[in-house]
Design a protein around this motif. Structure first.
Motif: not given
Length: 336
Positions: A276-296
């Motif tokens: 679902x489009x809304x589901x994929x949007x939520x997953x993208x947000x989680x993936x980037x925020x929690x696992x995909x960003x080199x925050x430093x």
């Protein structure tokens, strides 16, 4: 074919007889996941089309969707066709399984990398890493152990499609020779002949003028760190990703990072979200925020004059997520 390049017409979705399709040569050694198939049977929204290698009618991506359709008693299924070679079809199958759906295991991705190195020896380590969800260093190690690498002393194709020498020293030495013998050549001409970048050609020319060695001395770090290039999948990222940073600057423990990655992986495997489009949007947000960003790296890259505004917006984002969590809690209580 290059990783990430779409080699089929995604919009050309047609109906194919399920009986005309077959399954073979999957990069997934563990076979089909019956629980996942059953979950797909229960999905009420239309599932994405299955990707099929037209010359052989082999399913490249979507075996679980095909099995779910068979369990429902369907006679036809939506497909898109790929017309490339068998070796390119395998690469596409690996890319598809790395990018979505049930993730390939580390062992499967390493086996896939070994096969791609054999069938596409001209591809760079970083290019193969993009397809398989491994780090370039892991691909390099697999290449050293894999027979059939005939281009170790030659050149390879990078992610940008350019051909570059494996041994950069040879390219710099050739560029230096060309500059000395043909001082009127442009940097672009030198770069093309030596298969290096124009910027590298400029550096070689400047070093010649200053009487320096053509090869820069390697940088020595006082405190060596693991390879920083993050692979495409959360499982590998868990092993090498730098720790996330909390609001008080303390490093979050690796166990918490691993728990986050595992939770996101579970959500990614849920078809109700993925399809679902809304589901994929939520997953993208989680993936980037929690696992995909080199925050430093992101924090260090914020210009000083923007830090105040970025800090304020970061706190606003935290407040938005707090509100989302509160609403979810409220709905959960109301539905009991």
């Amino acid at each position: 074919m290059q990783p990430g390049q779409v080699q089929f017409e995604q919009e050309m979705v047609v109906e194919a007889d399920i009986s005309s399709l077959f399954v073979a040569a999957s990069p997934r050694s563990a076979g089909e996941d019956q629980d996942h198939i059953q979950a797909l049977v229960e999905v009420r929204v239309p599932l994405p089309p299955v990707l099929v290698h037209r010359p052989t009618m082999r399913v490249i991506d979507g075996v679980h969707r095909l099995r779910a359709a068979q369990l429902r008693g369907d006679e036809k299924i939506s497909v898109t066709y790929f017309d490339g070679s068998e070796s390119d079809a395998f690469v596409l199958a690996v890319e598809s399984n790395v990018a979505h759906g049930l993730p390939l295991s580390m062992a499967d991705r390493k086996r896939a990398a070994g096969r791609i190195i054999t069938t596409h020896p001209q591809w760079s380590d970083r290019m193969i890493a993009t397809s398989t969800g491994l780090s370039p260093g892991t691909v390099s190690e697999i290449r050293r152990r894999t027979a059939g690498d005939t281009l170790i002393e030659g050149s390879r194709i990078g992610q940008d499609g350019r051909v570059r020498p494996v041994n950069i020293a040879a390219g710099r030495e050739l560029a230096g020779k060309l500059i000395q013998e043909n001082p009127g050549l442009s940097l672009r001409q030198i770069a093309r002949a030596a298969r290096i970048s124009p910027e590298t050609a400029r550096d070689v020319r400047n070093r010649l003028h200053r009487g320096e060695d053509l090869l820069p001395k390697p940088r020595v770090r006082a405190h060596p760190r693991p390879e920083a290039a993050a692979p495409a999948t959360p499982t590998e990222r868990e092993r090498i990703e730098p720790p996330a940073v909390t609001s008080d600057g303390e490093a979050i423990s690796r166990s918490r990072i691993a728990a986050r990655v595992a939770a996101v992986d579970r959500l990614k495997s849920d078809p109700a979200l993925r399809f679902s489009e809304t589901g994929r949007t939520l997953l993208r947000l989680f993936i980037f925020t929690l696992t995909g960003a080199e925050w430093q790296a992101i924090i260090d890259g914020v210009p000083p004059h923007c830090k105040g505004m970025v800090t304020s917006l970061a706190r606003e984002c935290a407040g938005v997520w707090e509100e989302i969590a509160a609403r979810m809690d409220h709905q959960a209580v109301a539905q009991r």
